[in-house]
Design a protein around this motif. Structure first.
Motif, PDB file in Angstrom:
ATOM      1  N   HIS A 107      16.056  20.576 -14.777  1.00  0.00           N
ATOM      2  CA  HIS A 107      15.758  21.397 -13.609  1.00  0.00           C
ATOM      3  C   HIS A 107      16.348  20.705 -12.387  1.00  0.00           C
ATOM      4  O   HIS A 107      16.601  19.495 -12.413  1.00  0.00           O
ATOM      5  CB  HIS A 107      14.255  21.551 -13.397  1.00  0.00           C
ATOM      6  CG  HIS A 107      13.561  22.464 -14.356  1.00  0.00           C
ATOM      7  ND1 HIS A 107      13.599  23.837 -14.241  1.00  0.00           N
ATOM      8  CD2 HIS A 107      12.795  22.197 -15.433  1.00  0.00           C
ATOM      9  CE1 HIS A 107      12.883  24.380 -15.209  1.00  0.00           C
ATOM     10  NE2 HIS A 107      12.385  23.405 -15.960  1.00  0.00           N
ATOM     11  N   TYR A 108      16.504  21.459 -11.321  1.00  0.00           N
ATOM     12  CA  TYR A 108      16.982  20.862 -10.088  1.00  0.00           C
ATOM     13  C   TYR A 108      16.351  21.578  -8.897  1.00  0.00           C
ATOM     14  O   TYR A 108      15.700  22.626  -9.039  1.00  0.00           O
ATOM     15  CB  TYR A 108      18.508  20.889 -10.009  1.00  0.00           C
ATOM     16  CG  TYR A 108      19.117  22.271  -9.936  1.00  0.00           C
ATOM     17  CD1 TYR A 108      19.323  23.011 -11.099  1.00  0.00           C
ATOM     18  CD2 TYR A 108      19.523  22.825  -8.720  1.00  0.00           C
ATOM     19  CE1 TYR A 108      19.887  24.261 -11.049  1.00  0.00           C
ATOM     20  CE2 TYR A 108      20.089  24.080  -8.671  1.00  0.00           C
ATOM     21  CZ  TYR A 108      20.270  24.796  -9.841  1.00  0.00           C
ATOM     22  OH  TYR A 108      20.843  26.049  -9.786  1.00  0.00           O
TER      23      TYR A 108
ATOM     24  N   GLY B  97      10.196  23.987 -22.103  1.00  0.00           N
ATOM     25  CA  GLY B  97       9.199  22.964 -22.371  1.00  0.00           C
ATOM     26  C   GLY B  97       8.888  22.078 -21.180  1.00  0.00           C
ATOM     27  O   GLY B  97       8.039  21.191 -21.271  1.00  0.00           O
ATOM     28  N   TYR B  98       9.582  22.320 -20.061  1.00  0.00           N
ATOM     29  CA  TYR B  98       9.391  21.513 -18.851  1.00  0.00           C
ATOM     30  C   TYR B  98       9.089  22.404 -17.653  1.00  0.00           C
ATOM     31  O   TYR B  98       9.553  23.531 -17.580  1.00  0.00           O
ATOM     32  CB  TYR B  98      10.649  20.708 -18.533  1.00  0.00           C
ATOM     33  CG  TYR B  98      11.165  19.843 -19.643  1.00  0.00           C
ATOM     34  CD1 TYR B  98      12.162  20.316 -20.504  1.00  0.00           C
ATOM     35  CD2 TYR B  98      10.690  18.553 -19.830  1.00  0.00           C
ATOM     36  CE1 TYR B  98      12.657  19.522 -21.523  1.00  0.00           C
ATOM     37  CE2 TYR B  98      11.186  17.748 -20.842  1.00  0.00           C
ATOM     38  CZ  TYR B  98      12.166  18.243 -21.684  1.00  0.00           C
ATOM     39  OH  TYR B  98      12.654  17.447 -22.694  1.00  0.00           O
ATOM     40  N   ASN B  99       8.311  21.859 -16.708  1.00  0.00           N
ATOM     41  CA  ASN B  99       8.137  22.516 -15.430  1.00  0.00           C
ATOM     42  C   ASN B  99       8.310  21.476 -14.334  1.00  0.00           C
ATOM     43  O   ASN B  99       8.179  20.274 -14.570  1.00  0.00           O
ATOM     44  CB  ASN B  99       6.760  23.188 -15.327  1.00  0.00           C
ATOM     45  CG  ASN B  99       5.621  22.213 -15.563  1.00  0.00           C
ATOM     46  OD1 ASN B  99       5.311  21.397 -14.710  1.00  0.00           O
ATOM     47  ND2 ASN B  99       5.003  22.298 -16.728  1.00  0.00           N
ATOM     48  N   VAL B 100       8.649  21.929 -13.148  1.00  0.00           N
ATOM     49  CA  VAL B 100       8.903  21.023 -12.034  1.00  0.00           C
ATOM     50  C   VAL B 100       8.258  21.564 -10.767  1.00  0.00           C
ATOM     51  O   VAL B 100       7.954  22.741 -10.654  1.00  0.00           O
ATOM     52  CB  VAL B 100      10.414  20.818 -11.762  1.00  0.00           C
ATOM     53  CG1 VAL B 100      11.062  19.976 -12.850  1.00  0.00           C
ATOM     54  CG2 VAL B 100      11.123  22.154 -11.612  1.00  0.00           C
TER      55      VAL B 100
ATOM     56  N   PHE C 189       9.925  14.750  -6.494  1.00  0.00           N
ATOM     57  CA  PHE C 189      10.290  15.787  -7.461  1.00  0.00           C
ATOM     58  C   PHE C 189       9.561  15.444  -8.752  1.00  0.00           C
ATOM     59  O   PHE C 189       9.796  14.395  -9.332  1.00  0.00           O
ATOM     60  CB  PHE C 189      11.803  15.799  -7.662  1.00  0.00           C
ATOM     61  CG  PHE C 189      12.349  17.031  -8.325  1.00  0.00           C
ATOM     62  CD1 PHE C 189      13.557  16.980  -9.021  1.00  0.00           C
ATOM     63  CD2 PHE C 189      11.718  18.258  -8.228  1.00  0.00           C
ATOM     64  CE1 PHE C 189      14.101  18.122  -9.615  1.00  0.00           C
ATOM     65  CE2 PHE C 189      12.232  19.394  -8.815  1.00  0.00           C
ATOM     66  CZ  PHE C 189      13.436  19.324  -9.511  1.00  0.00           C
ATOM     67  N   LEU C 190       8.656  16.323  -9.174  1.00  0.00           N
ATOM     68  CA  LEU C 190       7.815  16.052 -10.330  1.00  0.00           C
ATOM     69  C   LEU C 190       8.300  16.839 -11.544  1.00  0.00           C
ATOM     70  O   LEU C 190       8.644  18.023 -11.426  1.00  0.00           O
ATOM     71  CB  LEU C 190       6.368  16.432 -10.034  1.00  0.00           C
ATOM     72  CG  LEU C 190       5.502  15.425  -9.265  1.00  0.00           C
ATOM     73  CD1 LEU C 190       6.042  15.164  -7.877  1.00  0.00           C
ATOM     74  CD2 LEU C 190       4.067  15.908  -9.195  1.00  0.00           C
ATOM     75  N   LEU C 191       8.289  16.183 -12.688  1.00  0.00           N
ATOM     76  CA  LEU C 191       8.657  16.832 -13.951  1.00  0.00           C
ATOM     77  C   LEU C 191       7.436  16.818 -14.860  1.00  0.00           C
ATOM     78  O   LEU C 191       6.886  15.749 -15.137  1.00  0.00           O
ATOM     79  CB  LEU C 191       9.807  16.098 -14.631  1.00  0.00           C
ATOM     80  CG  LEU C 191      10.249  16.650 -15.992  1.00  0.00           C
ATOM     81  CD1 LEU C 191      10.958  17.997 -15.822  1.00  0.00           C
ATOM     82  CD2 LEU C 191      11.181  15.663 -16.710  1.00  0.00           C
ATOM     83  N   GLY C 192       7.018  17.989 -15.314  1.00  0.00           N
ATOM     84  CA  GLY C 192       5.842  18.085 -16.173  1.00  0.00           C
ATOM     85  C   GLY C 192       6.168  18.542 -17.576  1.00  0.00           C
ATOM     86  O   GLY C 192       7.059  19.370 -17.776  1.00  0.00           O
ATOM     87  N   LEU C 193       5.458  17.954 -18.522  1.00  0.00           N
ATOM     88  CA  LEU C 193       5.516  18.407 -19.903  1.00  0.00           C
ATOM     89  C   LEU C 193       4.118  18.898 -20.236  1.00  0.00           C
ATOM     90  O   LEU C 193       3.157  18.124 -20.226  1.00  0.00           O
ATOM     91  CB  LEU C 193       5.892  17.270 -20.854  1.00  0.00           C
ATOM     92  CG  LEU C 193       7.326  16.773 -20.881  1.00  0.00           C
ATOM     93  CD1 LEU C 193       7.658  15.922 -19.654  1.00  0.00           C
ATOM     94  CD2 LEU C 193       7.577  15.974 -22.150  1.00  0.00           C
ATOM     95  N   GLU C 194       3.972  20.178 -20.485  1.00  0.00           N
ATOM     96  CA  GLU C 194       2.647  20.753 -20.702  1.00  0.00           C
ATOM     97  C   GLU C 194       2.104  20.443 -22.094  1.00  0.00           C
ATOM     98  O   GLU C 194       0.930  20.178 -22.278  1.00  0.00           O
ATOM     99  CB  GLU C 194       2.685  22.261 -20.484  1.00  0.00           C
ATOM    100  CG  GLU C 194       2.895  22.631 -19.024  1.00  0.00           C
ATOM    101  CD  GLU C 194       2.822  24.139 -18.804  1.00  0.00           C
ATOM    102  OE1 GLU C 194       2.713  24.562 -17.642  1.00  0.00           O
ATOM    103  OE2 GLU C 194       2.868  24.878 -19.800  1.00  0.00           O
ATOM    104  N   SER C 195       2.968  20.511 -23.101  1.00  0.00           N
ATOM    105  CA  SER C 195       2.565  20.262 -24.474  1.00  0.00           C
ATOM    106  C   SER C 195       3.729  19.545 -25.168  1.00  0.00           C
ATOM    107  O   SER C 195       4.648  20.189 -25.670  1.00  0.00           O
ATOM    108  CB  SER C 195       2.241  21.574 -25.185  1.00  0.00           C
ATOM    109  OG  SER C 195       1.855  21.332 -26.526  1.00  0.00           O
TER     110      SER C 195
END
Lengths: 113, 110
Positions: free
Chosen positions: B47-48, B63-66, B74-80
């Motif tokens: 993501h950017y 599979g990622y959210n930001v 800048f945050l990168l999230g992995l939900e599962s």
């Protein structure tokens, strides 16, 4: 689509020269070159903009042929410190203002005594 | 100036767990990026962001959210988390040219 880099790997003796190529299937606005040492982050070397320019950085220089959608990185009189993986990152002609690069898969360069 | 920093440096997750990777830059850059690096694959854009409050998908966003609530973060999230997300994650920032990379986060999902 990722740009294609060649060769995938090269081993040099100190003082020898090398050329790394980067080829894209799409029209390019610019090409970036980065070097990454093992276990570290990529570090910027240079940017080449369309117009066939050639730039230099110490004994490392590069060229960009926008018509052929290719760039080459030239390493002359290689030093041990040049060892690492070299990546080209391409910016498409229609990418807009995001400076969103597409990186090649890298060329691993090892310089030995 | 610290440049670009990432936390944590290492993390091991079990399949299905969630986590957030934090990237911070002190260069007042507008553009920030998250990449993953796998052997033989180079750097692939996840993501950017082109500015505070904006995000966009890259090449491999599934599979990622930001989130980019503040310009410097800048945050990168992995939900599962899934084993396929085992990788080294790099954050980078830019003013529109050269990209400055953080030191990376090595994530293992078992």
């Amino acid at each position: 689509q990722q740009p294609v880099q060649s060769p995938q790997a090269v081993i040099l003796r100190e003082g020898e020269d090398a050329v790394i190529n980067c080829s894209s299937s799409k029209a390019l606005y610019s090409v970036h070159w980065y070097r990454q040492k093992h276990g570290e982050a990529p570090v910027f070397l240079m940017i080449l903009l369309k117009g066939g320019e050639q730039k230099g950085h110490e004994k490392i220089s590069a060229s960009f042929n926008e018509k052929k959608q290719q760039s080459s990185l030239y390493l002359t009189a290689s030093q041990l410190s040049y060892s690492g993986t070299y990546f080209c990152g391409t910016l498409g002609a229609n990418t807009g203002t995001a400076s969103k690069l597409t990186f090649g898969t890298g060329t691993r360069l090892q310089v030995t005594l | 100036n610290a440049g670009v920093t990432q936390t944590p440096k290492f993390r091991v997750l079990k399949t299905g767990q969630s986590m957030t990777l934090l990237c911070a830059q002190d260069m007042n850059h507008e553009y920030m990026y998250w990449y993953r690096q796998d052997p033989g694959m180079g750097l692939r854009l996840i993501h950017y962001s082109v500015g505070e409050g904006t995000t966009a998908k890259g090449e491999v966003p599934d599979g990622y959210n930001v989130s980019r609530l503040k310009k410097q973060n800048f945050l990168l999230g992995l939900e599962s988390a899934a084993p396929s997300q085992t990788s080294v994650y790099f954050c980078a920032s830019s003013a529109g040219g050269e990209q400055y990379f953080g030191p990376g986060t090595r994530l293992t999902v078992t």
